[in-house]
Design a protein around this motif. Sequence first.
Motif, PDB file in Angstrom:
ATOM      1  N   GLU A 242      62.793  30.769  72.317  1.00  0.00           N
ATOM      2  CA  GLU A 242      62.335  29.502  72.888  1.00  0.00           C
ATOM      3  C   GLU A 242      60.889  29.703  73.322  1.00  0.00           C
ATOM      4  OE1 GLU A 242      64.795  28.866  76.286  1.00  0.00           O
ATOM      5  OE2 GLU A 242      66.195  27.612  75.189  1.00  0.00           O
ATOM      6  N   ILE A 243      60.027  28.782  72.957  1.00  0.00           N
ATOM      7  CA  ILE A 243      58.639  28.850  73.437  1.00  0.00           C
ATOM      8  C   ILE A 243      58.263  27.464  73.970  1.00  0.00           C
ATOM      9  CG2 ILE A 243      56.215  29.314  72.857  1.00  0.00           C
ATOM     10  CD1 ILE A 243      57.239  31.002  70.490  1.00  0.00           C
ATOM     11  N   LEU A 244      57.753  27.433  75.169  1.00  0.00           N
ATOM     12  CA  LEU A 244      57.294  26.168  75.746  1.00  0.00           C
ATOM     13  C   LEU A 244      55.829  26.370  76.143  1.00  0.00           C
ATOM     14  CD1 LEU A 244      59.234  24.006  78.276  1.00  0.00           C
ATOM     15  CD2 LEU A 244      56.825  24.480  78.628  1.00  0.00           C
TER      16      LEU A 244
ATOM     17  N   LEU B 212      57.244  22.258  72.488  1.00  0.00           N
ATOM     18  CA  LEU B 212      58.508  23.008  72.559  1.00  0.00           C
ATOM     19  C   LEU B 212      58.831  23.537  71.170  1.00  0.00           C
ATOM     20  CD1 LEU B 212      60.498  20.209  74.413  1.00  0.00           C
ATOM     21  CD2 LEU B 212      59.534  22.210  75.491  1.00  0.00           C
ATOM     22  N   GLU B 213      59.114  24.820  71.071  1.00  0.00           N
ATOM     23  CA  GLU B 213      59.526  25.402  69.787  1.00  0.00           C
ATOM     24  C   GLU B 213      60.768  26.235  70.036  1.00  0.00           C
ATOM     25  OE1 GLU B 213      55.818  26.929  67.467  1.00  0.00           O
ATOM     26  OE2 GLU B 213      55.349  26.853  69.595  1.00  0.00           O
ATOM     27  N   TRP B 214      61.703  26.163  69.130  1.00  0.00           N
ATOM     28  CA  TRP B 214      62.928  26.920  69.348  1.00  0.00           C
ATOM     29  C   TRP B 214      63.616  27.293  68.052  1.00  0.00           C
ATOM     30  CZ3 TRP B 214      62.509  21.646  70.107  1.00  0.00           C
ATOM     31  CH2 TRP B 214      63.366  20.835  69.353  1.00  0.00           C
TER      32      TRP B 214
ATOM     33  N   ILE C 229      67.703  28.519  67.526  1.00  0.00           N
ATOM     34  CA  ILE C 229      68.989  28.971  68.080  1.00  0.00           C
ATOM     35  C   ILE C 229      70.000  28.935  66.943  1.00  0.00           C
ATOM     36  CG2 ILE C 229      70.837  28.453  69.716  1.00  0.00           C
ATOM     37  CD1 ILE C 229      68.567  27.369  71.561  1.00  0.00           C
TER      38      ILE C 229
ATOM     39  N   HIS D  41      72.019  23.035  84.042  1.00  0.00           N
ATOM     40  CA  HIS D  41      71.517  22.374  82.825  1.00  0.00           C
ATOM     41  C   HIS D  41      70.046  22.055  83.055  1.00  0.00           C
ATOM     42  CE1 HIS D  41      71.678  19.907  79.242  1.00  0.00           C
ATOM     43  NE2 HIS D  41      71.169  18.898  79.917  1.00  0.00           N
TER      44      HIS D  41
ATOM     45  N   GLU E 173      65.908  14.148  75.352  1.00  0.00           N
ATOM     46  CA  GLU E 173      66.120  15.275  76.267  1.00  0.00           C
ATOM     47  C   GLU E 173      66.197  16.562  75.452  1.00  0.00           C
ATOM     48  OE1 GLU E 173      69.283  15.007  79.408  1.00  0.00           O
ATOM     49  OE2 GLU E 173      70.121  16.688  78.275  1.00  0.00           O
ATOM     50  N   THR E 174      65.506  17.583  75.866  1.00  0.00           N
ATOM     51  CA  THR E 174      65.564  18.877  75.179  1.00  0.00           C
ATOM     52  C   THR E 174      65.932  19.951  76.192  1.00  0.00           C
ATOM     53  OG1 THR E 174      63.788  18.106  73.767  1.00  0.00           O
ATOM     54  CG2 THR E 174      64.325  20.449  73.663  1.00  0.00           C
ATOM     55  N   GLU E 175      67.018  20.642  75.892  1.00  0.00           N
ATOM     56  CA  GLU E 175      67.463  21.675  76.833  1.00  0.00           C
ATOM     57  C   GLU E 175      66.600  22.920  76.667  1.00  0.00           C
ATOM     58  OE1 GLU E 175      71.640  22.540  76.728  1.00  0.00           O
ATOM     59  OE2 GLU E 175      71.439  24.098  78.260  1.00  0.00           O
ATOM     60  N   VAL E 176      66.253  23.530  77.767  1.00  0.00           N
ATOM     61  CA  VAL E 176      65.486  24.784  77.720  1.00  0.00           C
ATOM     62  C   VAL E 176      66.196  25.844  78.576  1.00  0.00           C
ATOM     63  CG1 VAL E 176      63.216  23.795  77.264  1.00  0.00           C
ATOM     64  CG2 VAL E 176      63.992  24.033  79.607  1.00  0.00           C
TER      65      VAL E 176
ATOM     66  N   HIS F  18      67.983  28.578  77.464  1.00  0.00           N
ATOM     67  CA  HIS F  18      69.299  28.988  76.952  1.00  0.00           C
ATOM     68  C   HIS F  18      69.644  30.426  77.287  1.00  0.00           C
ATOM     69  CE1 HIS F  18      69.358  25.420  74.315  1.00  0.00           C
ATOM     70  NE2 HIS F  18      70.656  25.598  74.390  1.00  0.00           N
TER      71      HIS F  18
ATOM     72  N   ARG G 121      66.848  29.929  85.603  1.00  0.00           N
ATOM     73  CA  ARG G 121      66.618  28.539  85.191  1.00  0.00           C
ATOM     74  C   ARG G 121      66.000  27.732  86.335  1.00  0.00           C
ATOM     75  NH1 ARG G 121      71.561  26.829  81.088  1.00  0.00           N
ATOM     76  NH2 ARG G 121      71.712  28.901  80.191  1.00  0.00           N
TER      77      ARG G 121
END
Lengths: 526, 161
Positions: free
Chosen positions: B84-86, B95-97, B99, B127, B136-139, B141, B148
């Motif tokens: 994950e990169i923010l 945002l890049e991810w 998973i 969450h 919405e984008t979850e970060v 993880h 968090r």
Amino acid sequence: MSDAAHAHDDHGHHAHPTGMMRWLTTTNHKDIGSLYLFFALFMLFVAGSMALLIRAELFQPGLQLVHPDFFNQLTTMHGLIMIFGVIMPAFSGFANWQVPLMLGAPDMAFPRMNNWAFWLLPVAGFFLLVSFWLPGGAVAGGWTMYPPLFIQGGISYDLTILAVHIMGLSSIMGSINIITTILNMRAPGLTLMKMPLFVWTWLITAYLLIATMPVLAGAVTMLLTDRNFGTHFFNAAGGGDPVMFQHIFWFFAHPEVYILILPAFGIVSQVIPTFARKPLFGYASMVYATASIAVLSFIVWAHHMFTVGMPVTAQLFFMFSTMLIAVPTGVKVFNWVATMWKGSMTFETPMLFAIAFVCLFTIGGFSGLVLAIAPVDIQLHDTYYVVAHFHYVLVSGALFAIFAGIYYWLPKWTGYMYNETLGKWHFWLSVIGMNIVFFPMHFLGLAGMPRRIPDYALQFTEFNQIATVGAFIFGFSQLILLIVVMKAIKGGEKATAQVWEGAEGLEWTVPSPAPYHTFETAPVVK
Amino acid sequence: MEQLNANGGAQITAGAFSFHSRPCCSLTCTQERVTFWSLVLLCFGVAIGFTVQGYWLVLPFAGLEIGLLAWALESLRNRENNYEILTIDGDSVVLEWRIGKQSGRRELNRQWVHVQCDCSTPGRNCHLCVRSHGLETEVGHFLSDEARLKLAAVLKMQLQG
């Protein structure tokens, strides 16, 4: 990072189910570890009851209690259940509980596969036990499943083959999980040569399991096809070779012996430094000795079958290669003794069991050396000397290490100290009982009493009676263990995080009882 | 780099803020190869030996087992590639991810982004998400709840500043 529309990585994110569903669906390594340990404890009493029935029958010469065929069923099922239903699941339980904690990992690498690996076991156990009620009764040809007896039996033989397959699948899934967990989920800084020895022994054990399980699966499948599909792999009448089954079986089963004892070495290597308050002597040599034992275990299988006939050169090879195993084993015993030497020792129950392990396992090792000598083995083969030997290895070896491990980690698992007085009673009755059962068997074997026979000649009576008395002392003393465990689960003196003054390692940094989720943030090991 | 935990860390360089996170994987490529090929060699060596003797049924079981091992190691390799990169740079939040097999990139306007961290559901992890324009984008993880919450505070501060 993902969109809300995407499926979430939901492992461990849901509310925990309660009741039966918690245990059926759990992917938590601690829950699964507990399941393995309770299953092993239950099966210990099942297979132990069979042993008591065997010893009761042998209290006097002549036939008293059971039919000879049922006696053979008891000896076979006692062996199969103790190996596949008690010792192996108990060590898997320890691995599940302790390996992630010792590595600083949040769980096993494949939690769902872990759940499957456990729940296959009760199914296999059920198949084994239910075979007593099938036409012809349970398998009676010995846990080694040798043809032609195994090819000629009833439906329970097919069921046993199925059970062995299921247990093998469970072992393979467990092993892959353990290997991947150990290699991939170590906390930053925890290099391989910094891992606790228990983790090392399990890594090597998992390698052995993966290397040998296909051999067992293939062997029992060939038995199955010989029985049901007209093949003649082991059927001499059709050109097959029953002796080859013995080669294949022991190629699996001798490493299996080390699968049963290497994790015991690991447990004892954790317990002794804690109560000697000294680091383990010769850590690196312990790792190399364990690996050497594993490698040698692949080239000694035929010492179990000196009497089937083989060239003298082969006898010599297997005799000397077997003796060679004494070298790394001796390194281990030396290191345990050297760890205790000038240590600030205290003798709590885990340490007592560990010391008993070192002394009594060594006796089992020495009688193994005696049996390794081909001309001696030809005399002693299938006598009670062999029974004495492997029980010194598996009872005072594997089982005592399991007891040591239970007492050692019970406060970490339950959060409460166990009752030390009861623990010591359990230890002394077990040690005394165990020696009363199995030591006289050396004399019986040397005098020529054959194993797996419900009747015997009159001159063997006294030693058999002594052994039976010892068996009942040993058997009933295990109820103390049950009481100790139940009491510790219910409550008692609160355990601290470190529990033992000399305990070192990541598992002792988390509170007691270990929280449901541990090391969600990986610790850094310096 | 400020370390949120062993699995993730935040970095501020020349006014840009970036947060990187990936799961803890201690298996190196060399160790993976040694593990896999040593077991292949051992299992197939034994199985082929018995096959030559006519006892070929060991071979399919060895194959199945090595297949399962290969799948397990491949899964680990996939997990190792998760990240994950923010990045917050000027007016943009990127945002890049990756998973599992899902990977993606989203660019948002900093003025419209807001961070929410919900820890109210018992038995569930916190969450943590980034919201903008109804999406919405979850970060976070690979982070624990504690990390968090810490990340949420850092992100709120960065977005305001």
